[in-house]
Write an enzyme that holds these catalytic residues in place. Structure first.
Site, short mmCIF file in Angstrom:
data_model
loop_
_atom_site.label_atom_id
_atom_site.label_comp_id
_atom_site.label_asym_id
_atom_site.label_seq_id
_atom_site.Cartn_x
_atom_site.Cartn_y
_atom_site.Cartn_z
N ARG A 146 -12.17 24.56 -11.72
CA ARG A 146 -11.13 25.55 -11.41
C ARG A 146 -9.99 24.95 -10.58
O ARG A 146 -8.90 25.47 -10.56
CB ARG A 146 -11.75 26.73 -10.65
CG ARG A 146 -12.69 27.56 -11.51
CD ARG A 146 -13.54 28.47 -10.67
NE ARG A 146 -14.32 27.71 -9.71
CZ ARG A 146 -15.11 28.23 -8.79
NH1 ARG A 146 -15.22 29.53 -8.70
NH2 ARG A 146 -15.78 27.45 -7.97
N ASP B 70 -12.85 28.49 -15.68
CA ASP B 70 -13.93 29.12 -14.92
C ASP B 70 -15.00 29.44 -15.96
O ASP B 70 -14.78 30.29 -16.84
CB ASP B 70 -13.41 30.39 -14.25
CG ASP B 70 -14.48 31.04 -13.36
OD1 ASP B 70 -15.68 30.88 -13.66
OD2 ASP B 70 -14.10 31.70 -12.38
N VAL B 71 -16.15 28.77 -15.87
CA VAL B 71 -17.16 28.93 -16.93
C VAL B 71 -17.71 30.35 -17.00
O VAL B 71 -18.33 30.72 -17.99
CB VAL B 71 -18.33 27.91 -16.79
CG1 VAL B 71 -17.84 26.49 -16.99
CG2 VAL B 71 -19.06 28.08 -15.46
N TYR C 62 -31.05 31.65 -6.67
CA TYR C 62 -30.64 30.29 -7.06
C TYR C 62 -31.80 29.58 -7.76
O TYR C 62 -31.61 28.97 -8.82
CB TYR C 62 -30.20 29.48 -5.83
CG TYR C 62 -29.84 28.05 -6.20
CD1 TYR C 62 -28.72 27.78 -6.98
CD2 TYR C 62 -30.63 26.97 -5.78
CE1 TYR C 62 -28.41 26.48 -7.35
CE2 TYR C 62 -30.32 25.67 -6.14
CZ TYR C 62 -29.21 25.43 -6.93
OH TYR C 62 -28.89 24.13 -7.30
N LYS D 253 -31.99 28.09 -11.74
CA LYS D 253 -32.29 26.70 -12.12
C LYS D 253 -33.56 26.62 -12.96
O LYS D 253 -33.68 25.77 -13.84
CB LYS D 253 -32.36 25.82 -10.86
CG LYS D 253 -31.00 25.63 -10.22
CD LYS D 253 -30.04 24.90 -11.17
CE LYS D 253 -28.61 24.87 -10.70
NZ LYS D 253 -27.72 24.10 -11.57
P1 NDP Z 1 -20.32 20.71 -5.58
O1 NDP Z 1 -20.09 22.00 -4.89
O2 NDP Z 1 -19.93 19.45 -4.90
O3 NDP Z 1 -19.62 20.76 -7.02
C1 NDP Z 1 -19.76 21.87 -7.85
C2 NDP Z 1 -18.82 21.76 -9.04
O4 NDP Z 1 -19.02 22.92 -9.86
C3 NDP Z 1 -17.37 21.73 -8.64
O5 NDP Z 1 -16.69 20.80 -9.43
C4 NDP Z 1 -16.88 23.14 -8.95
O6 NDP Z 1 -15.54 23.08 -9.37
C5 NDP Z 1 -17.76 23.49 -10.14
N1 NDP Z 1 -17.86 24.93 -10.33
C6 NDP Z 1 -18.46 25.84 -9.51
N2 NDP Z 1 -18.29 27.08 -10.00
C7 NDP Z 1 -17.59 26.94 -11.16
C8 NDP Z 1 -17.08 27.85 -12.14
N3 NDP Z 1 -17.29 29.17 -12.03
N4 NDP Z 1 -16.41 27.38 -13.21
C9 NDP Z 1 -16.22 26.04 -13.32
N5 NDP Z 1 -16.64 25.13 -12.44
C10 NDP Z 1 -17.30 25.58 -11.37
O7 NDP Z 1 -21.89 20.71 -5.93
P2 NDP Z 1 -22.81 19.61 -6.64
O8 NDP Z 1 -22.00 18.53 -7.22
O9 NDP Z 1 -23.90 19.26 -5.71
O10 NDP Z 1 -23.44 20.52 -7.78
C11 NDP Z 1 -23.36 20.21 -9.16
C12 NDP Z 1 -24.58 20.77 -9.86
O11 NDP Z 1 -25.75 20.13 -9.35
C13 NDP Z 1 -24.80 22.27 -9.65
O12 NDP Z 1 -25.23 22.83 -10.88
C14 NDP Z 1 -25.92 22.33 -8.61
O13 NDP Z 1 -26.68 23.49 -8.72
C15 NDP Z 1 -26.72 21.10 -9.01
N6 NDP Z 1 -27.58 20.57 -7.96
C16 NDP Z 1 -27.08 20.18 -6.75
C17 NDP Z 1 -27.93 19.68 -5.77
C18 NDP Z 1 -27.46 19.30 -4.39
O14 NDP Z 1 -28.32 19.18 -3.48
N7 NDP Z 1 -26.18 19.06 -4.18
C19 NDP Z 1 -29.36 19.50 -6.04
C20 NDP Z 1 -29.78 19.97 -7.32
C21 NDP Z 1 -28.92 20.44 -8.25
P3 NDP Z 1 -14.40 24.14 -8.97
O15 NDP Z 1 -14.77 24.71 -7.62
O16 NDP Z 1 -13.15 23.32 -8.95
O17 NDP Z 1 -14.41 25.13 -10.08
C1 8X3 Z 2 -30.19 21.99 -4.78
C2 8X3 Z 2 -31.42 21.50 -4.10
O1 8X3 Z 2 -33.36 22.22 -2.61
O2 8X3 Z 2 -31.10 22.74 -1.86
O3 8X3 Z 2 -30.50 22.52 -6.02
O4 8X3 Z 2 -32.08 23.95 -3.67
S1 8X3 Z 2 -32.00 22.68 -3.02
#
Ligand code: NDP
Ligand code: 8X3
Length: 259
Positions: free
Chosen positions: A39, A65-66, A157, A161
């Site tokens: 976004r 925005d997905v 959450y 997942k």
């Molecule tokens: P960040 O918050 O750093 O990045 C999240 C990304 O998702 C951003 O680029 C954001 O872009 C995008 N996003 C969020 N909502 C939307 C939307 N509605 N439409 C389009 N894009 C969207 O988090 P992470 O990189 O850590 O997370 C990435 C993935 O990994 C997620 O699915 C998360 O659940 C998963 N994950 C993360 C973990 C962690 O500990 N960090 C562990 C396990 C899984 P923008 O805001 O510009 O739209």
């Molecule tokens: C992100 C990892 O453990 O914070 O998915 O939920 S946790």
């Protein structure tokens, strides 16, 4: 390692930060052309310029925005027609809050469900159909250890997942007999903007998540993603769980500062 993905085209959702951005960078370095979505357009455009200049790959950006099904169905097909997608990384996602279910915010639940499950479905439906027509393609979903073991306050959450994990299994069943590959990466704690988003920018709460141990970095996840995406065509890595060495499951996390 043999580069089997150079010259292909990848669509990465949520490429403006964290894991999605790191995967985009790794893919570009491997010579993969990119369609980057998110976004925050300024971040998308800056990343696109940087990667086009440095890696000599073509980068298309799309503010998307997905959660917005109409926008996904309107904006994505013309891009997919122009640049058939070989790799889809369903990364866009978020967690909000850490309250017990009875104290949770319905609005936050809906944002998580709409992004992590429904958004992934809207995008995948369009891309997977075209992959089926071409009888090739690779889809990589970002799951989480939260989808395997629930923790207090994780409720919705964790459920989103778990849905991603089951969708990976279901999609694999749906493409039996094709060359399409589908996998999930299920990370533990990764130091990104994830916890800033979860706690609404509360730095104290965010920092506490990563205190006393070395968390994974977005680049660690990108390395694993590249390994999975670059595997030979007969290899379909369906599920990859990755945690910091200090973490063995969502409950077992050694914070004594030594690892
Ligand atoms: P960040 O918050 O750093 O990045 C999240 C990304 O998702 C951003 O680029 C954001 O872009 C995008 N996003 C969020 N909502 C939307 C939307 N509605 N439409 C389009 N894009 C969207 O988090 P992470 O990189 O850590 O997370 C990435 C993935 O990994 C997620 O699915 C998360 O659940 C998963 N994950 C993360 C973990 C962690 O500990 N960090 C562990 C396990 C899984 P923008 O805001 O510009 O739209
Ligand atoms: C992100 C990892 O453990 O914070 O998915 O939920 S946790």
């Amino acid at each position: 390692m043999t580069n089997r993905i150079g010259g292909k085209t990848a669509l990465v959702t949520g490429a403006t930060a964290g894991i999605g951005e790191a995967i985009a960078r790794r893919l570009a370095a491997a010579g993969v052309h990119l369609i980057l979505t998110g976004r925050r357009t300024q971040r998308l455009d800056a990343l696109a310029r940087e990667l086009e200049d440095r890696e000599a790959v073509a980068v298309t950006t799309l503010r998307l925005d997905v959660r917005d099904r109409e926008a996904v169905e309107r904006e994505l097909p013309p891009i997919l027609e122009k640049s058939p997608v070989d790799i889809l990384v369903n990364n866009a996602g978020l967690a909000l809050g850490l309250e017990p279910l009875d104290k949770g915010s319905v609005e936050e639940w809906e944002r998580m469900i709409d992004t992590n499950i429904k958004g992934l479905l809207y995008v995948t439906r369009l891309v997977m159909g075209r992959m089926r027509e071409r009888n090739r393609g690779h889809i990589l979903n970002l799951g989480s250890i939260a989808g395997e073991v629930a923790y207090p306050g994780g409720n919705v959450y964790c459920a989103t997942k778990a849905a991603v994990h089951m969708l990976t299994e279901a999609m694999n069943a749906d493409v039996l007999g094709t060359r399409i590959r589908i996998g999930t990466i299920a990370p533990g704690a990764v130091d990104t903007e994830f916890s800033d988003v979860r706690f609404g920018g509360d730095k104290t709460k965010r920092d506490a998540v990563y205190e006393g141990y070395t968390p994974l970095s977005a680049e660690d996840i990108a390395d694993l993603a590249l390994y999975i995406l670059n595997a030979p065509e007969h290899v379909n890595i369906q599920h990859a769980r990755i945690m910091p060495t200090a973490q063995r499951n969502p409950y077992l996390l050694d914070r004594d500062g030594t690892i």
